[in-house]
Design a protein around this motif. Structure first.
Motif, PDB file in Angstrom:
ATOM      1  N   ASP A   6      -0.390 -12.221  12.228  1.00 31.32           N
ATOM      2  CA  ASP A   6       0.772 -11.363  12.499  1.00 31.32           C
ATOM      3  C   ASP A   6       1.591 -11.142  11.226  1.00 31.32           C
ATOM      4  O   ASP A   6       2.047 -10.027  10.956  1.00 31.32           O
ATOM      5  CB  ASP A   6       1.685 -11.986  13.570  1.00 31.32           C
ATOM      6  N   LEU A   7       1.789 -12.197  10.456  1.00 31.93           N
ATOM      7  CA  LEU A   7       2.559 -12.088   9.219  1.00 31.93           C
ATOM      8  C   LEU A   7       1.862 -11.180   8.208  1.00 31.93           C
ATOM      9  O   LEU A   7       2.511 -10.375   7.536  1.00 31.93           O
ATOM     10  CB  LEU A   7       2.803 -13.471   8.615  1.00 31.93           C
ATOM     11  N   VAL A   8       0.542 -11.310   8.115  1.00 33.92           N
ATOM     12  CA  VAL A   8      -0.223 -10.460   7.197  1.00 33.92           C
ATOM     13  C   VAL A   8      -0.119  -9.003   7.632  1.00 33.92           C
ATOM     14  O   VAL A   8       0.134  -8.110   6.811  1.00 33.92           O
ATOM     15  CB  VAL A   8      -1.697 -10.908   7.109  1.00 33.92           C
ATOM     16  N   GLU A   9      -0.290  -8.747   8.918  1.00 33.31           N
ATOM     17  CA  GLU A   9      -0.211  -7.362   9.409  1.00 33.31           C
ATOM     18  C   GLU A   9       1.188  -6.784   9.191  1.00 33.31           C
ATOM     19  O   GLU A   9       1.337  -5.617   8.834  1.00 33.31           O
ATOM     20  CB  GLU A   9      -0.610  -7.292  10.886  1.00 33.31           C
ATOM     21  N   GLN A  10       2.201  -7.583   9.377  1.00 33.61           N
ATOM     22  CA  GLN A  10       3.578  -7.139   9.125  1.00 33.61           C
ATOM     23  C   GLN A  10       3.759  -6.821   7.644  1.00 33.61           C
ATOM     24  O   GLN A  10       4.356  -5.805   7.288  1.00 33.61           O
ATOM     25  CB  GLN A  10       4.563  -8.217   9.561  1.00 33.61           C
ATOM     26  N   ALA A  11       3.233  -7.675   6.767  1.00 29.10           N
ATOM     27  CA  ALA A  11       3.337  -7.438   5.320  1.00 29.10           C
ATOM     28  C   ALA A  11       2.640  -6.140   4.934  1.00 29.10           C
ATOM     29  O   ALA A  11       3.153  -5.363   4.119  1.00 29.10           O
ATOM     30  CB  ALA A  11       2.734  -8.611   4.549  1.00 29.10           C
ATOM     31  N   ARG A  12       1.491  -5.878   5.533  1.00 30.78           N
ATOM     32  CA  ARG A  12       0.717  -4.670   5.196  1.00 30.78           C
ATOM     33  C   ARG A  12       1.482  -3.384   5.499  1.00 30.78           C
ATOM     34  O   ARG A  12       1.215  -2.358   4.878  1.00 30.78           O
ATOM     35  CB  ARG A  12      -0.613  -4.664   5.940  1.00 30.78           C
ATOM     36  N   THR A  13       2.414  -3.432   6.434  1.00 29.95           N
ATOM     37  CA  THR A  13       3.160  -2.213   6.767  1.00 29.95           C
ATOM     38  C   THR A  13       4.128  -1.806   5.664  1.00 29.95           C
ATOM     39  O   THR A  13       4.550  -0.657   5.609  1.00 29.95           O
ATOM     40  CB  THR A  13       3.941  -2.360   8.088  1.00 29.95           C
ATOM     41  N   GLY A  14       4.457  -2.739   4.760  1.00 26.69           N
ATOM     42  CA  GLY A  14       5.440  -2.440   3.732  1.00 26.69           C
ATOM     43  C   GLY A  14       4.932  -2.492   2.306  1.00 26.69           C
ATOM     44  O   GLY A  14       5.716  -2.438   1.366  1.00 26.69           O
ATOM     45  N   ILE A  15       3.611  -2.622   2.141  1.00 20.53           N
ATOM     46  CA  ILE A  15       3.060  -2.720   0.784  1.00 20.53           C
ATOM     47  C   ILE A  15       2.078  -1.584   0.530  1.00 20.53           C
ATOM     48  O   ILE A  15       1.686  -0.865   1.452  1.00 20.53           O
ATOM     49  CB  ILE A  15       2.339  -4.067   0.558  1.00 20.53           C
ATOM     50  N   GLN A  16       1.665  -1.453  -0.715  1.00 20.56           N
ATOM     51  CA  GLN A  16       0.634  -0.483  -1.061  1.00 20.56           C
ATOM     52  C   GLN A  16      -0.681  -1.231  -1.196  1.00 20.56           C
ATOM     53  O   GLN A  16      -0.884  -1.991  -2.140  1.00 20.56           O
ATOM     54  CB  GLN A  16       0.967   0.248  -2.357  1.00 20.56           C
ATOM     55  N   GLU A  17      -1.553  -1.023  -0.217  1.00 20.65           N
ATOM     56  CA  GLU A  17      -2.869  -1.636  -0.244  1.00 20.65           C
ATOM     57  C   GLU A  17      -3.853  -0.554  -0.673  1.00 20.65           C
ATOM     58  O   GLU A  17      -3.900   0.517  -0.063  1.00 20.65           O
ATOM     59  CB  GLU A  17      -3.220  -2.198   1.138  1.00 20.65           C
ATOM     60  N   ILE A  18      -4.602  -0.827  -1.732  1.00 18.70           N
ATOM     61  CA  ILE A  18      -5.505   0.181  -2.273  1.00 18.70           C
ATOM     62  C   ILE A  18      -6.941  -0.087  -1.852  1.00 18.70           C
ATOM     63  O   ILE A  18      -7.342  -1.234  -1.658  1.00 18.70           O
ATOM     64  CB  ILE A  18      -5.397   0.268  -3.805  1.00 18.70           C
ATOM     65  N   SER A  19      -7.701   0.978  -1.719  1.00 23.14           N
ATOM     66  CA  SER A  19      -9.099   0.871  -1.311  1.00 23.14           C
ATOM     67  C   SER A  19      -9.964   0.437  -2.484  1.00 23.14           C
ATOM     68  O   SER A  19      -9.544   0.490  -3.645  1.00 23.14           O
ATOM     69  CB  SER A  19      -9.591   2.224  -0.792  1.00 23.14           C
ATOM     70  N   MET A  20     -11.185   0.055  -2.182  1.00 20.17           N
ATOM     71  CA  MET A  20     -12.114  -0.353  -3.228  1.00 20.17           C
ATOM     72  C   MET A  20     -12.382   0.805  -4.183  1.00 20.17           C
ATOM     73  O   MET A  20     -12.534   0.594  -5.384  1.00 20.17           O
ATOM     74  CB  MET A  20     -13.425  -0.854  -2.592  1.00 20.17           C
ATOM     75  N   SER A  21     -12.388   2.021  -3.691  1.00 14.29           N
ATOM     76  CA  SER A  21     -12.634   3.170  -4.569  1.00 14.29           C
ATOM     77  C   SER A  21     -11.485   3.397  -5.552  1.00 14.29           C
ATOM     78  O   SER A  21     -11.684   3.991  -6.611  1.00 14.29           O
ATOM     79  CB  SER A  21     -12.888   4.437  -3.745  1.00 14.29           C
ATOM     80  N   GLU A  22     -10.302   2.908  -5.241  1.00 16.50           N
ATOM     81  CA  GLU A  22      -9.143   3.035  -6.128  1.00 16.50           C
ATOM     82  C   GLU A  22      -8.942   1.808  -7.017  1.00 16.50           C
ATOM     83  O   GLU A  22      -8.163   1.856  -7.972  1.00 16.50           O
ATOM     84  CB  GLU A  22      -7.858   3.203  -5.297  1.00 16.50           C
ATOM     85  N   ALA A  23      -9.628   0.726  -6.703  1.00 18.84           N
ATOM     86  CA  ALA A  23      -9.358  -0.565  -7.334  1.00 18.84           C
ATOM     87  C   ALA A  23      -9.583  -0.568  -8.845  1.00 18.84           C
ATOM     88  O   ALA A  23      -8.724  -1.035  -9.592  1.00 18.84           O
ATOM     89  CB  ALA A  23     -10.184  -1.665  -6.677  1.00 18.84           C
ATOM     90  N   GLU A  24     -10.722  -0.066  -9.308  1.00 20.57           N
ATOM     91  CA  GLU A  24     -11.001  -0.132 -10.748  1.00 20.57           C
ATOM     92  C   GLU A  24      -9.977   0.638 -11.570  1.00 20.57           C
ATOM     93  O   GLU A  24      -9.496   0.130 -12.587  1.00 20.57           O
ATOM     94  CB  GLU A  24     -12.413   0.367 -11.044  1.00 20.57           C
ATOM     95  N   SER A  25      -9.622   1.830 -11.138  1.00 21.22           N
ATOM     96  CA  SER A  25      -8.641   2.601 -11.913  1.00 21.22           C
ATOM     97  C   SER A  25      -7.260   1.949 -11.844  1.00 21.22           C
ATOM     98  O   SER A  25      -6.518   1.965 -12.821  1.00 21.22           O
ATOM     99  CB  SER A  25      -8.592   4.057 -11.455  1.00 21.22           C
TER     100      SER A  25
END
Length: 126
Positions: A6-25
């Motif tokens: 629950d805490l992780v899911e709550q954190a994800r709502t307020g952060i910028q999580e990038i996809s693997m395709s965006e990770a290297e750049s």
């Protein structure tokens, strides 16, 4: 009562999580790449150039490191599967860091995508 999930899911709502395709750049553009896993996990393999600052001491280490104190640093975080990195990203944002990204899927997804990983070799005593 909230669970860790629950805490992780709550954190994800307020952060910028990038996809693997965006990770290297994102890593190339970052001022610092931080692996928030434990040291033994880091020794098993990590992304080249990453600093190992475990999740449990992250806020203290950043507060005590002048080179990491600028709030406009571009920071990319990862852990094993992205839960600890999401919590870390939320915490750093609360501390005032303005550009924090977390890699979705973490190191496991990085390896599964065939991306390069560094695995330090131990000396041979043969």
């Amino acid at each position: 009562m909230k669970s860790a999930h629950d805490l992780v899911e709550q954190a994800r709502t307020g952060i910028q999580e990038i996809s693997m395709s965006e990770a290297e750049s994102a890593i190339q553009a970052a001022d610092v790449l931080i692996d928030v896993r434990e040291p033994d996990e880091f020794r098993e393999g990590h992304i080249e150039g990453a600093l190992n600052i475990p999740r449990g001491v992250l806020e203290f280490k950043l507060s005590g490191a002048p080179e990491l104190s600028a709030r406009d640093l571009h920071i990319v975080l990862y852990c094993k599967t992205s839960g600890r990195a999401a919590l870390a990203a939320a915490s750093l944002q609360e501390m005032g860091y303005l550009s924090v990204k977390s890699i979705a899927g973490g190191f496991d997804a990085w390896v599964a995508a065939g991306k390069p990983a560094i695995k330090p070799s131990l000396p041979s005593f043969d």
